[in-house]
Design an enzyme around this catalytic site. Structure first.
Site, short mmCIF file in Angstrom:
data_model
loop_
_atom_site.label_atom_id
_atom_site.label_comp_id
_atom_site.label_asym_id
_atom_site.label_seq_id
_atom_site.Cartn_x
_atom_site.Cartn_y
_atom_site.Cartn_z
CG HIS A 1 -9.31 -6.31 -7.32
ND1 HIS A 1 -9.28 -7.64 -7.61
CD2 HIS A 1 -10.58 -6.04 -6.90
CE1 HIS A 1 -10.48 -8.16 -7.39
NE2 HIS A 1 -11.28 -7.22 -6.95
CD GLU A 2 -12.47 -2.73 -5.52
OE1 GLU A 2 -13.52 -2.57 -6.16
OE2 GLU A 2 -12.29 -3.71 -4.76
CG HIS B 1 -14.26 -5.21 -10.24
ND1 HIS B 1 -14.50 -6.47 -10.68
CD2 HIS B 1 -13.85 -5.33 -8.94
CE1 HIS B 1 -14.26 -7.34 -9.70
NE2 HIS B 1 -13.85 -6.67 -8.64
CD GLU C 1 -14.26 -9.94 -6.96
OE1 GLU C 1 -13.19 -9.46 -6.54
OE2 GLU C 1 -15.25 -9.23 -7.25
ZN LIG Z 1 -13.36 -7.32 -6.72
#
Ligand SMILES: [Zn+2]
Length: 414
Positions: free
Chosen positions: A274-275, A278, A354
């Site tokens: 997830h990170e 980004h 997100e």
């Molecule tokens: Zn995030």
């Protein structure tokens, strides 16, 4: 309609400015009150723990949090109404020019004539702060000693300040020891061309913050930082203490005893997925560009507007144009529609980011692990997990857990 339009056009510019500011402020207030009302309805009617969270939230905690939020929201309704009326009265009764004049008299008595605008401004700020502290004090006392006391939630503020701002100053960064997890992280970084140079673990067990992992560094030199609360196997460091640091043994030993429930390696990788999403999707860069453009635009508009006399006359300043008052009028009143729109767009964008990062982790085949990791990681800071969808869309720049879980579930079924 046409008639009122004509009347409006006949009003002098400063009247129109003043009325628009007041009307807009009430429009925002009513909109927020409407959203809060919807959210209170959710608090009132959602009396069972959502099925997805059944394993991590017992009905007692749920009920406690529900009643607390309900009381808090009712309280905010009254305090919000009060401050909206107070603000309106101040504007209507010319409170700002009155306070400015008073500041001038005080600084005059102290021997600073009109040419010392800076002294007058300081006195003005001081008086304004005193006034808002005095009118705000009863509300915050009531909040602390009645509402939070009743629900046993007091001292939370101090704890949060400590955990979010002070404890991190003492964080210790340790390189992640060689092993399976480190290899897996390196493999994943490589697979998406992330220029990883180092992986650290931070002793963040004192933290209450929502952060579990992040990356930093410029261009081709990026580091990943994992909080030890994220890692189930962190106690492995016990067996292989960092070289030459004997002093650490005792500390790490005592830690094993109250080992926290962290995530399995696959789940850690999903969170990292997830990170890194980004990064891969350019979210960080986009955010920087937006905030730079915004500051540029604000200062440009400010420079254009500060010379407009009618802005000052609108708020009761007929023959002076003090800089401080100009700042206040422009940033607080004139920009307020722009700020509302901007902050809504940023919220929407951040939520999108997100969900996109979650989707990125899913594309790496980590939907299932991210799902279980999210549940584990949010266990301790769930608060009240259910929210009205418009309320959530307007207020939460980070989508609530249930919405993320839902999106991941949809993704799993695809
Ligand atoms: Zn995030």
């Amino acid at each position: 309609m046409a008639l009122s339009g004509e009347l409006w056009a006949e009003l002098p510019a400063e009247r129109r400015i003043f009325c628009s500011v007041l009307l807009f402020s009430w429009a925002v207030y009513l909109w927020e009150a409407f959203l809060a009302h919807r959210q209170r309805r959710v608090y009132r009617t959602t009396t069972h723990v959502p099925q997805e969270l059944g394993q991590i939230m017992d009905s007692e905690t749920f009920e406690k949090s529900r009643l607390y939020q309900l009381d808090k929201s009712t309280f905010s309704f009254w305090s919000g109404l009060y401050s909206e009326i107070e603000g309106t009265m101040i504007l209507l009764c010319g409170g700002i020019p009155f306070l400015w004049k008073l500041s001038g008299q005080i600084s005059g008595h102290a021997g600073f004539g009109q040419e010392y605008e800076i002294v007058q401004s300081l006195v003005f700020l001081l008086l304004a702060t005193l006034f808002s502290a005095m009118t705000g004090l009863p509300w915050s006392l009531y909040n602390t000693f009645v509402i939070e006391e009743k629900h046993g939630f007091n001292q939370q503020v101090l704890v949060t300040i400590y955990a979010d701002y002070i404890a991190p100053l003492f964080d210790k960064f340790i390189p992640l020891p060689e092993g399976e997890l480190k290899q897996q992280i390196e493999t994943m970084a490589k697979s998406i061309d992330f220029p990883l140079t180092k992986v650290y673990v931070v002793e963040g067990s004192k933290r209450s913050s929502h952060s579990n992992a992040y990356f930093y560094g410029f261009f081709k030199n990026k580091r990943i930082v994992l909080f030890d609360t994220l890692l189930e196997d962190y106690s492995a460091l016990n067996k292989e203490p960092a070289e030459g640091e004997d002093g650490e043994n005792e500390e790490t030993k005592s830690k094993t005893k109250n080992k926290k429930q962290g995530c399995k390696n696959e789940e850690v990788l999903a969170v990292l997925g997830h990170e890194l999403g980004h990064w891969k999707l350019g979210h960080t860069v986009k955010n920087i560009i937006i905030s730079q453009m915004n500051s540029f635009l604000c200062f440009f508009l400010f420079a254009v507007l500060i010379g407009r006399k009618e802005l000052f006359t609108a708020f009761g300043f007929y023959d002076t144009q003090p800089t401080l008052i100009g700042l206040m009028i422009i940033f607080q009143f004139i920009f307020s529609p722009y700020n509302e729109v901007l902050s809504f767009c940023l919220t929407v964008l951040s939520r999108r980011f997100e969900f996109q990062a979650d989707a990125f982790a899913k594309e790496l085949g980590k939907a299932k692990d991210l799902y279980s990791a999210l549940i584990k990681l949010n266990k301790d800071n769930l608060g009240f997990p259910v929210s009205d969808w418009i309320f959530s869309m307007w207020h939460y720049s980070h989508p609530p857990l249930l919405e993320r879980l839902q999106a991941l579930k949809d993704a799993k079924q695809e």
